[in-house]
Design an enzyme around this catalytic site. Structure first.
Site, PDB file in Angstrom:
ATOM      1  N   GLU A   1     -13.154   1.355   4.515  1.00  0.00           N
ATOM      2  CA  GLU A   1     -13.464   1.719   3.125  1.00  0.00           C
ATOM      3  C   GLU A   1     -14.975   1.665   2.857  1.00  0.00           C
ATOM      4  O   GLU A   1     -15.658   0.754   3.330  1.00  0.00           O
ATOM      5  CB  GLU A   1     -12.711   0.783   2.182  1.00  0.00           C
ATOM      6  CG  GLU A   1     -11.209   1.019   2.286  1.00  0.00           C
ATOM      7  CD  GLU A   1     -10.366  -0.056   1.645  1.00  0.00           C
ATOM      8  OE1 GLU A   1      -9.320   0.285   1.100  1.00  0.00           O
ATOM      9  OE2 GLU A   1     -10.751  -1.229   1.694  1.00  0.00           O
TER      10      GLU A   1
ATOM     11  N   TYR B   1     -10.501  -6.221  -4.284  1.00  0.00           N
ATOM     12  CA  TYR B   1     -11.328  -5.024  -4.401  1.00  0.00           C
ATOM     13  C   TYR B   1     -12.155  -5.085  -5.693  1.00  0.00           C
ATOM     14  O   TYR B   1     -11.697  -5.611  -6.708  1.00  0.00           O
ATOM     15  CB  TYR B   1     -10.441  -3.777  -4.450  1.00  0.00           C
ATOM     16  CG  TYR B   1      -9.847  -3.362  -3.121  1.00  0.00           C
ATOM     17  CD1 TYR B   1      -9.640  -4.273  -2.097  1.00  0.00           C
ATOM     18  CD2 TYR B   1      -9.483  -2.040  -2.898  1.00  0.00           C
ATOM     19  CE1 TYR B   1      -9.085  -3.873  -0.885  1.00  0.00           C
ATOM     20  CE2 TYR B   1      -8.926  -1.637  -1.686  1.00  0.00           C
ATOM     21  CZ  TYR B   1      -8.727  -2.557  -0.685  1.00  0.00           C
ATOM     22  OH  TYR B   1      -8.188  -2.158   0.503  1.00  0.00           O
TER      23      TYR B   1
ATOM     24  N   GLU C   1     -10.092  -7.073  -8.779  1.00  0.00           N
ATOM     25  CA  GLU C   1      -8.764  -7.669  -8.680  1.00  0.00           C
ATOM     26  C   GLU C   1      -8.929  -9.180  -8.761  1.00  0.00           C
ATOM     27  O   GLU C   1      -9.699  -9.759  -7.992  1.00  0.00           O
ATOM     28  CB  GLU C   1      -8.115  -7.289  -7.346  1.00  0.00           C
ATOM     29  CG  GLU C   1      -7.917  -5.794  -7.164  1.00  0.00           C
ATOM     30  CD  GLU C   1      -7.464  -5.397  -5.765  1.00  0.00           C
ATOM     31  OE1 GLU C   1      -7.012  -4.252  -5.590  1.00  0.00           O
ATOM     32  OE2 GLU C   1      -7.589  -6.215  -4.820  1.00  0.00           O
TER      33      GLU C   1
ATOM     34  N   ASP D   1       0.832  -1.210   0.000  1.00  0.00           N
ATOM     35  CA  ASP D   1       0.000   0.000   0.000  1.00  0.00           C
ATOM     36  C   ASP D   1       0.865   1.259   0.000  1.00  0.00           C
ATOM     37  O   ASP D   1       0.536   2.253  -0.642  1.00  0.00           O
ATOM     38  CB  ASP D   1      -0.883   0.043   1.262  1.00  0.00           C
ATOM     39  CG  ASP D   1      -1.977  -1.010   1.235  1.00  0.00           C
ATOM     40  OD1 ASP D   1      -2.222  -1.601   0.166  1.00  0.00           O
ATOM     41  OD2 ASP D   1      -2.581  -1.245   2.298  1.00  0.00           O
TER      42      ASP D   1
END
Ligand SMILES: *[C@@H]1O[C@H](CO)[C@@H](O)[C@H](O)[C@H]1NC(C)=O
Ligand SMILES: *[C@@H]1O[C@H](CO)[C@@H](O)[C@H](O)[C@H]1NC(C)=O
Ligand SMILES: *[C@@H]1O[C@H](CO)[C@@H](O)[C@H](O)[C@H]1NC(C)=O
Length: 384
Positions: free
Chosen positions: A236, A341, A363, A76
């Site tokens: 998220e 994701y 993904e 990340d």
């Protein structure tokens, strides 16, 4: 009766007969095309790993897909580009990758992010240095605007003054423009903080994205403390509007508070507040703590995630005839293997009342979910 008088009535009758409506019999989602838009590990364009894919239908009706291009590793934290591709024909053909933003070699760099369509523009919101402390500077949130469907972008607008001192990492997903009161026409983005100082925040704009202000917040409890298993940690998030004009926010339940499933917040005042007493958990939406997507189209609510309690596998599309309160059957398994994701988009409803299409970008891999970014085109009625 002459043909001049018969014909309009006949056409009307045919049109009415063809108008599609969502029922358990007519809704048979099926993947009609799948394309790999980016492949990690090839070092192309100086990118090590593509992650965090997003897709929108642009004001001109084209498809715009964007993803993080992580330069040196899959982590990340690290230097990145925002890579975008454009399809003028509903995904049949794709243009080359163009770079919407590049942080050079900054220690942390940029993080996607959210796309939105407002009037004739596409908006792209991303964070910089969102994993403090990092050498690249204070965390900040930036907005790019495009008038040509995402082929070129204007200068970034720094929204840090609006967001405040906490990290605001948008989405990942899309921002919405409210179609109904309250706050009809309002743009709404959702974002989250760092793992330790987490929680979700809505950003609102009532003038098409020129000026922004803070809306509702839902902070983690305890806030700013190291996380413990099962702490309340909203992370998220993806906002969507329900037919009653309320906003629901589907949220990553980072520490599995109450369940290994999705958290849902609601706002009945156009995003001004996210009252804690309206937060629910959806045991039908099993989740390994990942970014998921929700999309309202054709009178249905769709949900996508790797549907598994602990692993990023089993990318599944679910649908609801009941405004997201219940989910039909077991859904459509799009990919059994590793997946992560995801984000969805749909073209605006057709005047002919055709069955809606859905674009699902995610993904996807064989041994790791970060191997590729794939776009599945899904026919909701199951037509080829
Ligand atoms: C964005 O604005 C904030 C405060 O308004 C500032 O601290 C930060 O350096 C700016 N970031 C960039 C990349 O311009
Ligand atoms: C995949 O997800 C669906 C929907 O939640 C579920 O019914 C199914 O059991 C899952 N399969 C696996 C292998 O986890
Ligand atoms: C969904 O919400 C709308 C608006 O509130 C309502 O009219 C409709 O009955 C709801 N649908 C179901 C199945 O609950």
């Amino acid at each position: 009766m002459g043909p001049g008088r018969l014909l309009p009535g006949l056409l009307l009758a045919i049109g009415a007969a063809a108008r599609w409506a969502a029922t358990p019999e007519t809704v048979r989602p099926r993947v009609v095309r799948e394309q790999l838009l980016w492949v990690s590990g090839e070092g192309r364009g100086g990118v090590h790993t593509f992650r965090v894919p997003l897709v929108v239908v642009t004001p001109g009706g084209a498809l715009l897909a964007c993803a993080e291009g992580r330069k040196r590793s899959a982590a990340d934290v690290g230097a990145k580009v925002i890579a975008c591709r454009h399809s003028p024909d509903g995904g049949a053909t794709w243009g080359p990758t163009r770079v919407a933003a590049d942080d050079g070699s900054a220690g942390d760099g940029l993080s996607l992010g959210a796309l939105a369509v407002a009037g004739g523009e596409v908006l792209l919101l991303f964070a910089r240095c969102a994993h403090p402390p990092q050498a690249c500077g204070p965390p900040s949130t930036h907005l790019l605007r495009s008038r040509d469907g995402g082929r070129s972008w204007g200068p970034p607008q720094n929204l840090s003054g609006v967001v405040g001192n906490e990290v605001f990492a948008p989405g990942p997903g899309y921002g919405i423009q409210k179609q109904r009161a309250p706050g009809r026409g309002r743009l709404v983005f959702c974002g989250h903080g760092t793992l330790e100082r987490d929680g979700v925040l809505l950003l609102l704009s009532d003038d098409g994205g020129r000026h922004w202000r803070r809306g509702g917040t839902l902070p983690a409890i305890p806030f700013g403390a190291p996380r413990h298993p099962r702490d309340f940690t909203p992370d998220e998030c993806q906002p969507y509007e329900l037919p009653d004009g309320s906003i629901a926010v589907n949220i990553r339940n980072q520490n599995f508070y109450r369940c290994r499933c999705r958290m849902v917040a609601r706002s009945w005042d156009g995003g001004e507040t996210l009252p804690p007493d309206a937060v629910t958990f959806d045991p039908a939406l099993v989740d390994p703590a990942v970014a998921a997507s929700v999309l309202v189209t054709g009178g249905l609510v769709f949900f996508s995630n790797p549907a598994h309690e602990s692993q990023r596998v089993n990318l599944t599309l679910r649908w609801s005839f009941t405004n997201g309160t219940t989910w039909w059957g077991r859904g459509l398994q799009v990919w059994a293997g590793p997946s992560g994701y995801s984000s969805m988009a749909a073209p605006p409803p057709s005047d002919q009342g055709d069955a809606p299409l859905l674009y699902l970008i995610y993904e996807k891999g064989r041994s790791l979910s970060t191997e590729t970014v794939s776009l599945a085109t899904i026919s909701i009625a199951g037509d080829v």
